[in-house]
Design a protein around this motif. Structure first.
Motif, mmCIF file in Angstrom:
data_model
loop_
_atom_site.group_PDB
_atom_site.id
_atom_site.type_symbol
_atom_site.label_atom_id
_atom_site.label_comp_id
_atom_site.label_asym_id
_atom_site.label_seq_id
_atom_site.Cartn_x
_atom_site.Cartn_y
_atom_site.Cartn_z
ATOM 1 N N GLN A 406 0.821 -1.212 0.000
ATOM 2 C CA GLN A 406 0.000 0.000 0.000
ATOM 3 C C GLN A 406 0.852 1.258 0.000
ATOM 4 O O GLN A 406 0.584 2.196 -0.759
ATOM 5 C CB GLN A 406 -0.934 -0.011 1.215
ATOM 6 N N SER A 410 1.220 3.554 -3.324
ATOM 7 C CA SER A 410 0.640 4.879 -3.188
ATOM 8 C C SER A 410 1.671 5.962 -3.485
ATOM 9 O O SER A 410 1.371 6.958 -4.155
ATOM 10 C CB SER A 410 0.086 5.060 -1.775
ATOM 11 N N LYS A 413 2.281 6.207 -7.161
ATOM 12 C CA LYS A 413 1.138 6.757 -7.900
ATOM 13 C C LYS A 413 0.941 8.245 -7.645
ATOM 14 O O LYS A 413 0.675 9.020 -8.577
ATOM 15 C CB LYS A 413 -0.132 5.987 -7.506
#
Length: 415
Positions: A406, A410, A413
């Motif tokens: 995660q 993240s 991105k």
């Protein structure tokens, strides 16, 4: 994702990292360990790829010699020798890490809190990385006693002042060493706890002291081990076990060459109604005492499988062994040597699932007294069983892998 793993090349750090890498590999990620050549065999035996740093550098032998010296040390002497290992390792690899990152083109890194070189280079590049705490998650917190010191947890002014003064002294000595050697700060990821996209500990939250402050990115999980991590090639004489209470005794794989400790364990067990499996941990220590029939002295042992049968464990209180004892509901008699081991041992004592004898105070009489007490007092087993039940509800490697995925995805991105 393609993930690079950086860790000190010692079993206490590599083994939980290998479990994490295995979990991430199972999920479809490409994982590659990067490190000094001494870690290659352990990684490849786990079926994972390894990229060596400076494999032909003659300083690799200096590194091995430094580890041999560490095996006989304890206390702050051992902390200083650990610093020497860091110095040799860093001198050998600091210029190579940027080239390897250029070559391998990772999407993210998983970095042990004691591997600041990789973290510094990742920061310079804007490469996301997770900081993982295979040992105690160490950070500057005046409420928590420094890990190398077997100090009681105290919330009063005196306890906090004591902790602050020691941390200030340690920071000053560290800064002087960094300035003199011109190397990256070995305490970088301890002093600057907000570095990285996430910080993850294999230590469960219930095994920490009660305190109000916590690094915002720090997540407690659960032990990073799987049952299949035991070395299946170890030939252990299982028929030697005869049903008497079993004590598993290990002083780890680094500071395991103190003969007087092994002699004391043998003598303490001599007249007790127990069986003891005492392992060298792959070291070179010899026992000078006559070994009685109820003690089995072996070079290596299948630790996880023995803990399944053990009534008690005698341990150096390394984080991995402590976590494995918690997961198996085994009370611990802790003989901490150095680095974070005193901090682990004091948590065992604080939470009631074991006792502590500083390694410098080990005698056969003291060990016999403590073992007798722990065998007779059911409260240690009750507390250990309580922790075992809590951990049975948690999957540490999966929890950590979720957080790594995660956080790095993240960051990639959204930046």
């Amino acid at each position: 994702m393609k993930l690079g793993f950086f860790s000190p090349e010692v079993p206490g750090h590599l083994n939980p990292m290998l479990t994490l890498a295995g979990e991430l590999t199972r999920r479809g990620h490409e994982t590659i360990f990067v490190g000094a050549i001494r870690g290659e065999q352990t990684v490849r035996q786990a079926g994972l790829p390894f990229h060596p740093l400076m494999p032909n550098d003659p300083r690799n032998e200096d590194l091995e010699d430094a580890f041999r010296q560490l095996a006989t040390a304890s206390g702050m002497t051992a902390v200083a020798r650990t610093g020497k290992i860091y110095e040799i390792h860093t001198q050998m690899t600091v210029d190579e890490v940027p080239r390897v990152l250029d070559q391998l083109q990772f999407d993210g890194l998983v970095v042990d809190q004691m591997s600041p070189v990789a973290a510094s280079e990742a920061d310079r590049r804007g490469l996301p990385y997770a900081v993982v705490c295979n040992a105690l998650p160490v950070h500057w917190d005046a409420a928590i006693p420094p890990p190398p010191m077997a100090w009681d947890f105290r919330t009063d002014w005196l306890g906090r002042t004591r902790n602050k003064l020691f941390m200030r002294m340690l920071a000053t000595l560290n800064d002087l060493a960094v300035w003199r050697r011109g190397l990256p700060d070995p305490m970088l990821l301890i002093r600057e706890v907000e570095r990285g996209v996430v910080r993850i500990a294999q230590q469960p939250a219930f095994f920490e002291y009660p305190h109000d402050t916590q690094a915002s990115k720090l997540h407690y999980t659960a032990p990073w081990h799987r049952a299949d991590r035991d070395d299946a090639t170890i030939d252990f004489p299982w028929d030697w076990l005869d049903g008497r209470p079993l004590i598993y005794a290990s002083m780890g794989t680094l500071q395991n060459n103190m003969g007087y400790v092994f002699d004391a364990i043998v003598e303490a067990a001599r007249d007790l109604p127990v069986q003891v499996v005492l392992t060298q941990g792959g070291g070179e220590v010899e026992v000078s005492a006559e070994i009685p029939d109820n003690v089995l002295f072996v070079r290596r042992a299948p630790q996880l499988r023995l803990l399944e049968k053990a009534t008690l464990a005698i341990t150096h209180a390394g984080m991995n062994t402590a976590m494995e004892c918690l997961a198996h509901g085994v009370p611990m008699l802790c003989l901490p040597v150095t680095n974070d081991q005193p901090g682990v041992a004091k948590r065992v004592e604080f939470h009631g699932n074991g006792r502590l004898v500083p390694v410098r105070k080990v005698t056969s009489a003291k060990l016999k007294q403590e073992l007798t007490r722990m065998l007779q007092d059911e409260s240690f087993k009750q507390k250990a069983s309580q922790f075992q039940a809590q951990l049975a509800q948690l999957d540490g490697p999966a929890m950590a892998a979720d957080l790594i995925e995660q956080a790095i995805e993240s960051s990639r991105k959204f930046g």
